[in-house]
Scaffold this motif. Sequence first.
Motif, PDB file in Angstrom:
ATOM      1  N   THR A 122       0.812  -1.223   0.000  1.00  0.00           N
ATOM      2  CA  THR A 122       0.000   0.000   0.000  1.00  0.00           C
ATOM      3  C   THR A 122       0.844   1.271   0.000  1.00  0.00           C
ATOM      4  O   THR A 122       0.330   2.352  -0.303  1.00  0.00           O
ATOM      5  CB  THR A 122      -0.929   0.047   1.229  1.00  0.00           C
ATOM      6  OG1 THR A 122      -0.126   0.181   2.421  1.00  0.00           O
ATOM      7  CG2 THR A 122      -1.782  -1.212   1.319  1.00  0.00           C
ATOM      8  N   GLY A 123       2.098   1.162   0.389  1.00  0.00           N
ATOM      9  CA  GLY A 123       2.945   2.341   0.500  1.00  0.00           C
ATOM     10  C   GLY A 123       2.723   3.124   1.776  1.00  0.00           C
ATOM     11  O   GLY A 123       3.345   4.167   1.989  1.00  0.00           O
ATOM     12  N   ALA A 124       1.832   2.635   2.656  1.00  0.00           N
ATOM     13  CA  ALA A 124       1.541   3.343   3.905  1.00  0.00           C
ATOM     14  C   ALA A 124       2.675   3.164   4.912  1.00  0.00           C
ATOM     15  O   ALA A 124       3.347   2.133   4.935  1.00  0.00           O
ATOM     16  CB  ALA A 124       0.231   2.832   4.498  1.00  0.00           C
ATOM     17  N   SER A 125       2.871   4.181   5.735  1.00  0.00           N
ATOM     18  CA  SER A 125       3.869   4.110   6.800  1.00  0.00           C
ATOM     19  C   SER A 125       3.269   3.448   8.029  1.00  0.00           C
ATOM     20  O   SER A 125       2.078   3.631   8.337  1.00  0.00           O
ATOM     21  CB  SER A 125       4.358   5.516   7.162  1.00  0.00           C
ATOM     22  OG  SER A 125       4.983   6.134   6.049  1.00  0.00           O
ATOM     23  N   LEU A 126       4.078   2.680   8.752  1.00  0.00           N
ATOM     24  CA  LEU A 126       3.642   2.001   9.974  1.00  0.00           C
ATOM     25  C   LEU A 126       3.997   2.862  11.173  1.00  0.00           C
ATOM     26  O   LEU A 126       5.123   3.335  11.302  1.00  0.00           O
ATOM     27  CB  LEU A 126       4.309   0.635  10.080  1.00  0.00           C
ATOM     28  CG  LEU A 126       4.110  -0.292   8.875  1.00  0.00           C
ATOM     29  CD1 LEU A 126       4.972  -1.535   9.013  1.00  0.00           C
ATOM     30  CD2 LEU A 126       2.650  -0.673   8.712  1.00  0.00           C
ATOM     31  N   MET A 127       3.009   3.063  12.062  1.00  0.00           N
ATOM     32  CA  MET A 127       3.210   3.897  13.242  1.00  0.00           C
ATOM     33  C   MET A 127       2.879   3.116  14.499  1.00  0.00           C
ATOM     34  O   MET A 127       2.042   2.209  14.480  1.00  0.00           O
ATOM     35  CB  MET A 127       2.295   5.138  13.202  1.00  0.00           C
ATOM     36  CG  MET A 127       2.564   6.104  12.083  1.00  0.00           C
ATOM     37  SD  MET A 127       1.362   7.466  12.118  1.00  0.00           S
ATOM     38  CE  MET A 127       1.705   8.186  13.722  1.00  0.00           C
ATOM     39  N   GLY A 128       3.522   3.484  15.591  1.00  0.00           N
ATOM     40  CA  GLY A 128       3.168   2.949  16.892  1.00  0.00           C
ATOM     41  C   GLY A 128       2.196   3.877  17.599  1.00  0.00           C
ATOM     42  O   GLY A 128       2.183   5.088  17.344  1.00  0.00           O
ATOM     43  N   VAL A 129       1.387   3.321  18.484  1.00  0.00           N
ATOM     44  CA  VAL A 129       0.452   4.131  19.266  1.00  0.00           C
ATOM     45  C   VAL A 129       1.197   5.243  20.006  1.00  0.00           C
ATOM     46  O   VAL A 129       0.719   6.380  20.121  1.00  0.00           O
ATOM     47  CB  VAL A 129      -0.315   3.241  20.252  1.00  0.00           C
ATOM     48  CG1 VAL A 129      -1.059   4.076  21.289  1.00  0.00           C
ATOM     49  CG2 VAL A 129      -1.287   2.331  19.518  1.00  0.00           C
ATOM     50  N   HIS A 130       2.387   4.927  20.502  1.00  0.00           N
ATOM     51  CA  HIS A 130       3.149   5.901  21.282  1.00  0.00           C
ATOM     52  C   HIS A 130       3.590   7.096  20.447  1.00  0.00           C
ATOM     53  O   HIS A 130       3.903   8.153  20.996  1.00  0.00           O
ATOM     54  CB  HIS A 130       4.373   5.225  21.900  1.00  0.00           C
ATOM     55  CG  HIS A 130       5.311   4.619  20.901  1.00  0.00           C
ATOM     56  ND1 HIS A 130       5.006   3.479  20.196  1.00  0.00           N
ATOM     57  CD2 HIS A 130       6.542   5.008  20.469  1.00  0.00           C
ATOM     58  CE1 HIS A 130       5.994   3.173  19.398  1.00  0.00           C
ATOM     59  NE2 HIS A 130       6.933   4.094  19.526  1.00  0.00           N
ATOM     60  N   GLU A 131       3.616   6.945  19.116  1.00  0.00           N
ATOM     61  CA  GLU A 131       3.964   8.086  18.261  1.00  0.00           C
ATOM     62  C   GLU A 131       2.818   9.090  18.187  1.00  0.00           C
ATOM     63  O   GLU A 131       3.043  10.284  17.971  1.00  0.00           O
ATOM     64  CB  GLU A 131       4.341   7.603  16.868  1.00  0.00           C
ATOM     65  CG  GLU A 131       5.601   6.741  16.840  1.00  0.00           C
ATOM     66  CD  GLU A 131       5.929   6.230  15.455  1.00  0.00           C
ATOM     67  OE1 GLU A 131       6.341   7.055  14.616  1.00  0.00           O
ATOM     68  OE2 GLU A 131       5.769   5.020  15.205  1.00  0.00           O
ATOM     69  N   LEU A 132       1.589   8.596  18.343  1.00  0.00           N
ATOM     70  CA  LEU A 132       0.432   9.488  18.400  1.00  0.00           C
ATOM     71  C   LEU A 132       0.202  10.026  19.800  1.00  0.00           C
ATOM     72  O   LEU A 132      -0.205  11.173  19.975  1.00  0.00           O
ATOM     73  CB  LEU A 132      -0.825   8.731  17.940  1.00  0.00           C
ATOM     74  CG  LEU A 132      -1.008   8.509  16.441  1.00  0.00           C
ATOM     75  CD1 LEU A 132      -2.149   7.531  16.195  1.00  0.00           C
ATOM     76  CD2 LEU A 132      -1.270   9.826  15.731  1.00  0.00           C
ATOM     77  N   SER A 133       0.458   9.182  20.810  1.00  0.00           N
ATOM     78  CA  SER A 133       0.179   9.553  22.204  1.00  0.00           C
ATOM     79  C   SER A 133       1.376   9.206  23.083  1.00  0.00           C
ATOM     80  O   SER A 133       1.334   8.235  23.849  1.00  0.00           O
ATOM     81  CB  SER A 133      -1.073   8.833  22.706  1.00  0.00           C
ATOM     82  OG  SER A 133      -2.218   9.235  21.998  1.00  0.00           O
ATOM     83  N   PRO A 134       2.464   9.962  22.976  1.00  0.00           N
ATOM     84  CA  PRO A 134       3.654   9.640  23.782  1.00  0.00           C
ATOM     85  C   PRO A 134       3.394   9.718  25.280  1.00  0.00           C
ATOM     86  O   PRO A 134       4.126   9.099  26.059  1.00  0.00           O
ATOM     87  CB  PRO A 134       4.681  10.690  23.328  1.00  0.00           C
ATOM     88  CG  PRO A 134       3.874  11.791  22.717  1.00  0.00           C
ATOM     89  CD  PRO A 134       2.680  11.134  22.110  1.00  0.00           C
ATOM     90  N   GLU A 135       2.344  10.443  25.689  1.00  0.00           N
ATOM     91  CA  GLU A 135       2.049  10.564  27.111  1.00  0.00           C
ATOM     92  C   GLU A 135       1.583   9.243  27.719  1.00  0.00           C
ATOM     93  O   GLU A 135       1.554   9.088  28.952  1.00  0.00           O
ATOM     94  CB  GLU A 135       0.988  11.641  27.350  1.00  0.00           C
ATOM     95  CG  GLU A 135      -0.454  11.268  26.966  1.00  0.00           C
ATOM     96  CD  GLU A 135      -0.738  11.352  25.476  1.00  0.00           C
ATOM     97  OE1 GLU A 135      -1.875  11.052  25.087  1.00  0.00           O
ATOM     98  OE2 GLU A 135       0.171  11.732  24.711  1.00  0.00           O
ATOM     99  N   LEU A 136       1.239   8.265  26.876  1.00  0.00           N
ATOM    100  CA  LEU A 136       0.805   6.962  27.384  1.00  0.00           C
ATOM    101  C   LEU A 136       1.977   6.085  27.808  1.00  0.00           C
ATOM    102  O   LEU A 136       1.777   5.093  28.531  1.00  0.00           O
ATOM    103  CB  LEU A 136      -0.006   6.221  26.318  1.00  0.00           C
ATOM    104  CG  LEU A 136      -1.357   6.811  25.930  1.00  0.00           C
ATOM    105  CD1 LEU A 136      -2.019   5.942  24.863  1.00  0.00           C
ATOM    106  CD2 LEU A 136      -2.275   6.942  27.132  1.00  0.00           C
ATOM    107  N   LEU A 137       3.182   6.400  27.378  1.00  0.00           N
ATOM    108  CA  LEU A 137       4.327   5.567  27.724  1.00  0.00           C
ATOM    109  C   LEU A 137       4.571   5.572  29.231  1.00  0.00           C
ATOM    110  O   LEU A 137       4.503   6.619  29.887  1.00  0.00           O
ATOM    111  CB  LEU A 137       5.575   6.046  26.991  1.00  0.00           C
ATOM    112  CG  LEU A 137       5.619   5.767  25.488  1.00  0.00           C
ATOM    113  CD1 LEU A 137       6.801   6.484  24.854  1.00  0.00           C
ATOM    114  CD2 LEU A 137       5.689   4.270  25.221  1.00  0.00           C
ATOM    115  N   ALA A 138       4.859   4.394  29.765  1.00  0.00           N
ATOM    116  CA  ALA A 138       5.082   4.262  31.204  1.00  0.00           C
ATOM    117  C   ALA A 138       6.365   4.981  31.607  1.00  0.00           C
ATOM    118  O   ALA A 138       7.410   4.790  30.977  1.00  0.00           O
ATOM    119  CB  ALA A 138       5.165   2.790  31.582  1.00  0.00           C
ATOM    120  N   PRO A 139       6.324   5.796  32.653  1.00  0.00           N
ATOM    121  CA  PRO A 139       7.537   6.443  33.144  1.00  0.00           C
ATOM    122  C   PRO A 139       8.334   5.478  34.019  1.00  0.00           C
ATOM    123  O   PRO A 139       7.846   4.410  34.406  1.00  0.00           O
ATOM    124  CB  PRO A 139       6.985   7.601  33.983  1.00  0.00           C
ATOM    125  CG  PRO A 139       5.689   7.059  34.528  1.00  0.00           C
ATOM    126  CD  PRO A 139       5.124   6.196  33.415  1.00  0.00           C
TER     127      PRO A 139
END
Length: 281
Positions: A122-139
Amino acid sequence: MARVTGRLSIFAGTGALVPHVVEAAQAAGYKVQLLALAPREAVAGVKMITADLDNPLGIIWSLNVFRTTHIVMAGGIHLPDKARQGLIRFANGNAAPSEIMADTPVGDAALAALGKVLKKMTGASLMGVHELSPELLAPEGSVAGPVCADPTAALFALQTARAIGALDIGQAAVVSGGRIIAVEDIGGTDALIERVAALRVRELTGTDTVPLVLAKAMQPQQAGFVDLPAIGTQTVANCAAAGITIIAVEAGRSLVLQREALMAAADELGVSVIGLRIDNG
């Protein structure tokens, strides 16, 4: 995140992460469609279609019709063996089972192989959820609930979760002190917690002096756009009911959902949630 004009297709599993991702994507400027991998409620204003894993070419058609520029996988995705084997064959050019290499990923890593094929076709780029919502990453450090009194056991639990991840079995494990009690399998984290609860009823594990620890860690071979380990308020509630008093997550490589509600639940139920870093080599 700067506003974009892309078109995002979300492969949607179960759980509360999906609507959060939709909201974050729309706020960033994406046009969004959902490809549901599991039954779920519709999200207002978003096109949702059923992604039939027995028909991967139909999925590609849906991606192309939408003019997809980016792909994200979000939510719990539990694949039955039939669908998993179909994805493996598709990712390997519809090769016959006898032609597929013995070391070809067959567990969750099969999703990564599928993602690479979708990107190619498809030519689409693959993204991780954390790229859209980095605030969700565990500190790193205490995340919620009482301060963890036994970080040594929590680290051992994370290392155990990483070890079973290297075998492409699952992402989670439960330990008691230095003893491995149970590990995640195809049934998922909720089923793991239920098994631990049953073991406690039989008085085979769980004492007042040696706490039970649930840990979730990213598989070492796992691509970042696929199903990062995640916990939410339901995880805390399930652990409390099973007698698990510590939850350890991999800092920077796992997701903490519904953060405020999770913190309130952890305080109320006395469950410690801690983020730790482990060797990613």
